[in-house]
Structure formats: structure tokens, C-alpha cells
Write a protein that holds these residues in place. Structure first.
Motif, short mmCIF file in Angstrom:
data_model
loop_
_atom_site.label_atom_id
_atom_site.label_comp_id
_atom_site.label_asym_id
_atom_site.label_seq_id
_atom_site.Cartn_x
_atom_site.Cartn_y
_atom_site.Cartn_z
N GLY A 134 0.57 -1.21 0.01
CA GLY A 134 0.34 -0.06 0.03
C GLY A 134 0.49 1.19 -0.12
O GLY A 134 0.25 2.00 -0.31
N ASP A 135 1.97 1.47 1.14
CA ASP A 135 2.64 2.02 0.52
C ASP A 135 5.04 1.78 1.17
O ASP A 135 4.00 1.14 1.73
CB ASP A 135 2.10 3.31 1.70
CG ASP A 135 3.03 3.09 3.17
OD1 ASP A 135 3.39 3.05 3.42
OD2 ASP A 135 1.49 2.83 3.58
N LEU A 136 5.20 2.35 0.80
CA LEU A 136 6.48 1.98 0.55
C LEU A 136 6.71 2.90 2.05
O LEU A 136 8.72 2.66 2.47
CB LEU A 136 7.64 2.19 -0.11
CG LEU A 136 7.19 1.57 -1.28
CD1 LEU A 136 8.26 1.53 -2.34
CD2 LEU A 136 7.00 0.38 -0.95
N SER A 137 6.18 3.54 2.93
CA SER A 137 6.99 4.27 4.00
C SER A 137 7.41 3.54 5.01
O SER A 137 8.71 4.18 5.63
CB SER A 137 5.70 4.84 4.94
OG SER A 137 4.88 4.08 5.40
N HIS A 138 7.50 2.35 5.27
CA HIS A 138 8.38 1.21 5.98
C HIS A 138 8.91 0.08 6.09
O HIS A 138 9.56 -0.75 5.80
CB HIS A 138 7.37 0.48 7.93
CG HIS A 138 6.65 0.97 8.37
ND1 HIS A 138 7.24 1.89 9.04
CD2 HIS A 138 5.36 1.72 8.21
CE1 HIS A 138 6.28 2.71 10.27
NE2 HIS A 138 5.27 2.86 9.32
N THR A 139 9.93 0.63 4.50
CA THR A 139 10.66 -0.02 3.50
C THR A 139 12.16 0.54 3.27
O THR A 139 12.02 1.70 3.61
CB THR A 139 10.13 -1.37 2.66
OG1 THR A 139 9.90 0.56 1.44
CG2 THR A 139 8.78 -1.07 2.36
N TYR A 140 13.09 0.15 3.06
CA TYR A 140 14.27 0.51 3.50
C TYR A 140 14.40 -0.25 1.58
O TYR A 140 15.52 -1.18 1.77
CB TYR A 140 15.47 0.80 4.02
CG TYR A 140 16.70 1.07 2.85
CD1 TYR A 140 16.67 2.69 2.99
CD2 TYR A 140 17.83 0.22 3.57
CE1 TYR A 140 17.90 2.55 2.42
CE2 TYR A 140 18.64 0.91 3.35
CZ TYR A 140 19.54 2.44 2.13
OH TYR A 140 20.44 2.42 1.93
N PHE A 141 15.63 0.31 0.18
CA PHE A 141 15.77 -0.79 -0.47
C PHE A 141 17.55 -0.37 -0.45
O PHE A 141 17.29 0.96 -0.28
CB PHE A 141 14.97 0.42 -1.62
CG PHE A 141 13.91 -0.60 -2.86
CD1 PHE A 141 14.08 -1.87 -3.84
CD2 PHE A 141 12.70 -0.51 -2.16
CE1 PHE A 141 12.83 -2.45 -3.77
CE2 PHE A 141 11.83 -0.82 -2.02
CZ PHE A 141 11.53 -1.69 -3.35
#
Length: 212
Positions: A134-141
Motif C-alpha cells: 500500500g505504501d513504502l513508508s516502512h521500507t528501505y531499498f
């Protein structure tokens, strides 16, 4: 007989995530961006003996009155939790239809998307993960370039298999212990060792690509 999977590793000297100089088959082959979404090990502080004894007593007390569920239900529920195997790395797998699956039948796979009009291949990978979370606010590429690459080709026993290239990007869980996973029929969080149960033919590739 041709090998079902031709595994190729590349150290890409690019900061944009663009795919360059990697053509190994027909130029019409599709390119798929796949995401290895990883939860790092959680450091658990040592519990004092008195605290441990109290927690053990509380647990055994509540177990006497809790509702009983079949073991297979409890096991499946545990596999969906980010709170399992806290001393190990966990990886997200989805169950559903994805590009290249025989007959369009659902299979276990990593979050992924066919590369289309995105500016870079990493943008495509981000889009794949966003469609699930849903969103990438709690991810790190981690980095802009793929961490690994494989070529999928037809075989004698599966001649209708589509030929395509799959590029893997790593992303990590940041500051959360729960996600609402969508865009799939089911999902699990598994350790590196458990991945081989889902992808036995790719065990050697995954073992080399994933450092744990």
C-alpha cells in the motif's frame, strides 16, 4: 536436456538501476523486477529469571482457558507473523498468479512486476512492493542496482513456459512489526532455510544470493 533455470550473477556498475548489456536471449523477452523483502533479526534483551518465571506462569495459566485451534491453523498463522524467528532474517513470499506461472495457476513468489514504462528497473521494483503493502513508508531499498539475476527458459517437460529475465532487488523492513499484505491470495514470512522448501530448484541460486 536444457536446464530449467540458467543462473547468472552480475555486478552492475550503475547507480540508476537501469539494465545495460545483459541480453542473453531474444530481445523480445520480458524483464521482471522481483523484490527480496527482508526483516532483519531482532535483538532480544536477556530476561531476568524472576521475570521469566512470572511470564511462564502467566502463559501456562492462560493456556488452560484459551480456545483450541488445529495445529495446521496455528502453524499457518505463525508463518504470517513478523514476530516469528526473531533471531533470523525473514523474507516475504506471496501466493497467487504472477508472470510466467504455468497455465496462470497461483504459485508462491516474491513481490514482482513486469518492467514496462518505469524510468528505472528499481522504480519497477518499488511499484511491485507498493502494490502489496500500500505504501513504502516502512521500507528501505538497499542500493539502486539488482542484487541478482536469473533467466527463465522453456524446458523439454514444460515447453510452454515463457522466457523472461528476473532481476532481484533487496528491500528491508523499517520501524514496524506488522504489515497489511494485499494483492495476493496468501502470504508467509520465511527464513532462508525455509525458502528452499518453496523453491527447491532454485536453492543453489538463493543460497549464493542471500547472505545471512
Amino acid at each position: 536436456m536444457r536446464s530449467r533455470f540458467a543462473f547468472l550473477f552480475h555486478s552492475l556498475k550503475t547507480r540508476t538501476g537501469r539494465v545495460v548489456g545483459l541480453s542473453t536471449s531474444a530481445s523480445s523477452d520480458k524483464i521482471v523486477a522481483s523484490v527480496l523483502f527482508e526483516r532483519l533479526p531482532v535483538v532480544i534483551p536477556k530476561i531476568e529469571p524472576a521475570v521469566y518465571a512470572f511470564q511462564e506462569f502467566s502463559y501456562r495459566w492462560t493456556q488452560q482457558y484459551r480456545r483450541k485451534y488445529p495445529d495446521e491453523v496455528l502453524g499457518k498463522s505463525d508463518a504470517r507473523s513478523l514476530q516469528r524467528a526473531l533471531d533470523r532474517r525473514l523474507y516475504l513470499l506471496l501466493y497467487g498468479a504472477t508472470y510466467g506461472c504455468p497455465g496462470g495457476n497461483p504459485v508462491w513468489h516474491f513481490p514482482e512486476k513486469v518492467y514496462e514504462t518505469e524510468e528505472t528497473l528499481r522504480k519497477c521494483a518499488e511499484s511491485a512492493l507498493k502494490s502489496v503493502l500500500g505504501d513504502l513508508s516502512h521500507t528501505y531499498f538497499v542500493g539502486n542496482a539488482p542484487m541478482g539475476h536469473m533467466v527463465i527458459q522453456p524446458t523439454d517437460d514444460m515447453p510452454d513456459t515463457l522466457s523472461f529475465k528476473r532481476f532481484f532487488f533487496k528491500s528491508q523492513v523499517i520501524a514496524t512489526n506488522k504489515f497489511r499484505i494485499g494483492n495476493s491470495e496468501d502470504h508467509v514470512w520465511v527464513t532462508k532455510d525455509e525458502l528452499t522448501e518453496y523453491f527447491p530448484e532454485q536453492a543453489a541460486f538463493l543460497d549464493k544470493m542471500i547472505i545471512s
